[in-house]
Write a protein that holds these residues in place. Structure first.
Motif, PDB file in Angstrom:
ATOM      1  N   PRO A  20      12.402  10.548   1.460  1.00 32.71           N
ATOM      2  CA  PRO A  20      12.538   9.640   1.713  1.00 32.71           C
ATOM      3  C   PRO A  20      11.395   9.123   2.020  1.00 32.71           C
ATOM      4  N   ASP A  21      11.711   7.615   2.131  1.00 34.38           N
ATOM      5  CA  ASP A  21      10.770   6.349   1.362  1.00 34.38           C
ATOM      6  C   ASP A  21       9.753   6.084   2.465  1.00 34.38           C
ATOM      7  N   ASN A  22      10.099   6.099   4.079  1.00 32.18           N
ATOM      8  CA  ASN A  22      10.133   6.114   5.477  1.00 32.18           C
ATOM      9  C   ASN A  22       8.924   7.180   6.059  1.00 32.18           C
ATOM     10  N   LEU A  23       8.518   7.567   5.182  1.00 28.79           N
ATOM     11  CA  LEU A  23       7.594   8.854   5.806  1.00 28.79           C
ATOM     12  C   LEU A  23       6.788   8.884   5.426  1.00 28.79           C
ATOM     13  N   TRP A  24       5.802   7.621   5.093  1.00 27.29           N
ATOM     14  CA  TRP A  24       4.344   6.588   5.152  1.00 27.29           C
ATOM     15  C   TRP A  24       4.597   5.229   4.843  1.00 27.29           C
ATOM     16  N   ILE A  25       3.585   5.032   5.749  1.00 25.30           N
ATOM     17  CA  ILE A  25       2.878   3.510   5.916  1.00 25.30           C
ATOM     18  C   ILE A  25       1.573   3.220   5.798  1.00 25.30           C
ATOM     19  N   LYS A  26       1.452   1.926   5.093  1.00 28.82           N
ATOM     20  CA  LYS A  26       0.443   1.393   4.329  1.00 28.82           C
ATOM     21  C   LYS A  26      -0.039   0.790   5.779  1.00 28.82           C
ATOM     22  N   CYS A  27      -1.631   0.828   5.982  1.00 30.47           N
ATOM     23  CA  CYS A  27      -2.232   0.236   7.499  1.00 30.47           C
ATOM     24  C   CYS A  27      -3.166  -1.165   6.438  1.00 30.47           C
ATOM     25  N   PRO A  28      -2.620  -2.518   7.461  1.00 34.13           N
ATOM     26  CA  PRO A  28      -2.296  -3.425   6.473  1.00 34.13           C
ATOM     27  C   PRO A  28      -4.002  -3.726   6.437  1.00 34.13           C
ATOM     28  N   ALA A  29      -4.914  -2.832   7.088  1.00 37.47           N
ATOM     29  CA  ALA A  29      -6.170  -3.550   7.383  1.00 37.47           C
ATOM     30  C   ALA A  29      -6.982  -2.971   6.663  1.00 37.47           C
ATOM     31  N   CYS A  30      -6.787  -1.414   7.177  1.00 42.81           N
ATOM     32  CA  CYS A  30      -7.986  -0.559   5.706  1.00 42.81           C
ATOM     33  C   CYS A  30      -7.347  -0.307   4.869  1.00 42.81           C
ATOM     34  N   SER A  31      -5.555  -0.023   4.339  1.00 43.43           N
ATOM     35  CA  SER A  31      -5.235  -0.121   3.543  1.00 43.43           C
ATOM     36  C   SER A  31      -5.248   1.756   3.697  1.00 43.43           C
ATOM     37  N   GLU A  32      -5.257   2.426   4.748  1.00 45.01           N
ATOM     38  CA  GLU A  32      -5.375   3.998   4.502  1.00 45.01           C
ATOM     39  C   GLU A  32      -3.816   4.134   4.693  1.00 45.01           C
ATOM     40  N   MET A  33      -3.230   5.516   3.926  1.00 41.99           N
ATOM     41  CA  MET A  33      -1.968   5.705   4.405  1.00 41.99           C
ATOM     42  C   MET A  33      -1.225   6.240   5.069  1.00 41.99           C
ATOM     43  N   LEU A  34      -0.813   6.548   6.062  1.00 42.44           N
ATOM     44  CA  LEU A  34      -0.765   7.119   7.540  1.00 42.44           C
ATOM     45  C   LEU A  34       0.854   7.344   7.764  1.00 42.44           C
ATOM     46  N   PHE A  35       0.817   8.623   7.708  1.00 41.51           N
ATOM     47  CA  PHE A  35       2.265   9.176   8.113  1.00 41.51           C
ATOM     48  C   PHE A  35       3.088   8.998   9.441  1.00 41.51           C
ATOM     49  N   VAL A  36       4.134   8.574   9.481  1.00 39.66           N
ATOM     50  CA  VAL A  36       4.966   7.309  10.019  1.00 39.66           C
ATOM     51  C   VAL A  36       5.105   7.993  11.179  1.00 39.66           C
ATOM     52  N   SER A  44       1.826   3.564  17.132  1.00 40.35           N
ATOM     53  CA  SER A  44       1.468   2.707  16.094  1.00 40.35           C
ATOM     54  C   SER A  44       0.007   1.453  15.979  1.00 40.35           C
ATOM     55  N   VAL A  45      -0.849   2.587  16.709  1.00 43.42           N
ATOM     56  CA  VAL A  45      -2.345   2.254  16.072  1.00 43.42           C
ATOM     57  C   VAL A  45      -2.817   3.114  15.406  1.00 43.42           C
ATOM     58  N   CYS A  46      -3.772   2.127  13.745  1.00 44.45           N
ATOM     59  CA  CYS A  46      -4.030   2.818  12.774  1.00 44.45           C
ATOM     60  C   CYS A  46      -4.970   3.855  13.471  1.00 44.45           C
ATOM     61  N   PRO A  47      -5.064   5.225  13.163  1.00 46.32           N
ATOM     62  CA  PRO A  47      -6.031   6.499  14.237  1.00 46.32           C
ATOM     63  C   PRO A  47      -7.421   6.203  13.212  1.00 46.32           C
ATOM     64  N   ARG A  48      -7.558   5.300  12.143  1.00 46.54           N
ATOM     65  CA  ARG A  48      -8.999   5.379  11.239  1.00 46.54           C
ATOM     66  C   ARG A  48     -10.214   4.188  11.773  1.00 46.54           C
ATOM     67  N   CYS A  49      -8.830   2.973  11.763  1.00 45.06           N
ATOM     68  CA  CYS A  49      -9.736   1.356  12.182  1.00 45.06           C
ATOM     69  C   CYS A  49      -9.785   0.983  12.603  1.00 45.06           C
ATOM     70  N   GLU A  50      -8.841   1.809  13.430  1.00 44.39           N
ATOM     71  CA  GLU A  50      -8.100   1.337  15.220  1.00 44.39           C
ATOM     72  C   GLU A  50      -6.923  -0.569  15.538  1.00 44.39           C
ATOM     73  N   HIS A  51      -6.725  -0.195  14.161  1.00 45.65           N
ATOM     74  CA  HIS A  51      -5.603  -1.702  13.918  1.00 45.65           C
ATOM     75  C   HIS A  51      -3.928  -1.130  14.462  1.00 45.65           C
ATOM     76  N   HIS A  52      -4.158  -2.969  15.148  1.00 44.42           N
ATOM     77  CA  HIS A  52      -3.236  -2.456  16.292  1.00 44.42           C
ATOM     78  C   HIS A  52      -1.970  -2.855  15.521  1.00 44.42           C
ATOM     79  N   GLY A  53      -0.865  -2.276  14.527  1.00 48.39           N
ATOM     80  CA  GLY A  53       0.142  -2.828  14.114  1.00 48.39           C
ATOM     81  C   GLY A  53       0.474  -3.416  15.455  1.00 48.39           C
ATOM     82  N   ARG A  54       1.777  -4.470  14.761  1.00 46.96           N
ATOM     83  CA  ARG A  54       3.406  -5.278  15.338  1.00 46.96           C
ATOM     84  C   ARG A  54       4.348  -4.307  15.400  1.00 46.96           C
ATOM     85  N   ILE A  55       4.098  -4.381  17.184  1.00 41.05           N
ATOM     86  CA  ILE A  55       5.471  -3.670  17.571  1.00 41.05           C
ATOM     87  C   ILE A  55       7.001  -4.462  18.366  1.00 41.05           C
TER      88      ILE A  55
END
Length: 282
Positions: A20-36, A44-55
């Motif tokens: 499926p295409d929706n298993l991963w999401i790319k953090c817009p701040a650090c570009s880390e690939m995250l398991f959705v 919806s907060v990046c565990p690596r850089c703590e970027h708060h995504g829009r929800i």
């Protein structure tokens, strides 16, 4: 046909597994690939850089409010009062936004409780035409305030907007004084008005109800401002400081009361409601 192709076709290879295409999401701040799944479990907060995504509004309400909250009906307003058209008809833009979102416009109200404290919460949906403020948003804000007055509880606005909705011209700008008057009604009734500023909160929304809270809370890294950074730089002809218009910069300069991580936001709102309610009762 090459020998490699003949051998490959003859061997019993299993077919390529579809992913499926929706298993991963790319953090817009650090570009880390995250398991959705993990990303959503982390609010919806990046565990690596703590970027708060829009929800979206539904996710926000579920995070902030106790179970059993009630989504309030959206007020009916006249659509496309100016018969506006740019590259598309305004009515077509509204239809497209409604097809892609669960609610009829950019502000959704819910009545219920936060940590057992009664509250009405209005959440702006940035995915709906950039959360832009038009007559529907203004009427929804007023309806949320009226419900808070009726229930004798706080009104909490969670803002996310690119500003006023240009397709409604001066009518969208008139929502600025209308919402300001509604906030004065809350204050006259001795009820708290709390604002949670999320990324982004800009334009006419910042110039009105987004900056009039009794307490101003911002999420980390949220972009908050009126005019864009490049517009300001071109106007004053000076380079702006690092982090200008971000939540932490505004907190350091007194425009925001606190910057709160999303995981702590509900507890912070509960404590703030306790404090403001007790202070007004005293």
């Amino acid at each position: 046909m090459s020998w490699i192709t003949r051998v490959r076709n003859a061997l019993p290879f299993s077919p390529k597994r579809e992913t499926p295409d929706n298993l991963w999401i790319k953090c817009p701040a650090c570009s880390e690939m995250l398991f959705v799944k993990e990303y959503e479990d982390n609010l919806s907060v990046c565990p690596r850089c703590e970027h708060h995504g829009r929800i979206g509004a539904d996710a926000r309400l579920a995070q902030l409010m106790d179970a059993g909250f009630e989504i309030l009906p959206a007020p009916k307003v006249k659509e496309d009062p100016l018969k506006f058209r740019d590259s598309k008809k305004y009515t077509d833009r509204i239809k497209a936004a409604r097809a892609a979102n669960p609610h009829p416009d950019a502000l959704t109200n819910a009545a219920g409780s936060i940590g057992g404290r009664k509250a009405v919460v209005g959440v702006q949906e940035f995915a709906f035409m950039g959360g832009s403020m038009g007559m529907a948003v203004g009427d929804a804000f007023l309806a949320g305030v009226q419900r808070a007055l009726k229930d004798k509880c706080a009104y909490i606005a969670v803002t996310a907007a690119g500003g006023a909705r240009m397709q409604e011209g001066i009518l969208s700008l008139m929502q600025m004084p209308r919402t300001t008057v509604a906030i004065s009604q809350l204050r006259a009734a001795g009820l708290p008005y709390i604002v949670v500023l999320t990324d982004p909160t800009t334009g006419g929304v910042t110039a009105s109800y987004a900056m009039l809270g009794d307490v101003q809370i911002a999420e980390p890294g949220a972009l908050i401002g009126f005019a864009g950074q490049r517009v300001i730089q071109d106007t004053i002809r000076e380079k702006l400081p690092e982090g200008f218009q971000r939540a932490e910069y505004l907190h350091d300069h007194g425009m925001v009361d606190m910057v709160v991580h999303r995981r702590d936001l509900k507890d912070t709102l509960t404590a703030t409601l306790d404090y403001l309610t007790a202070a007004r009762a005293a």
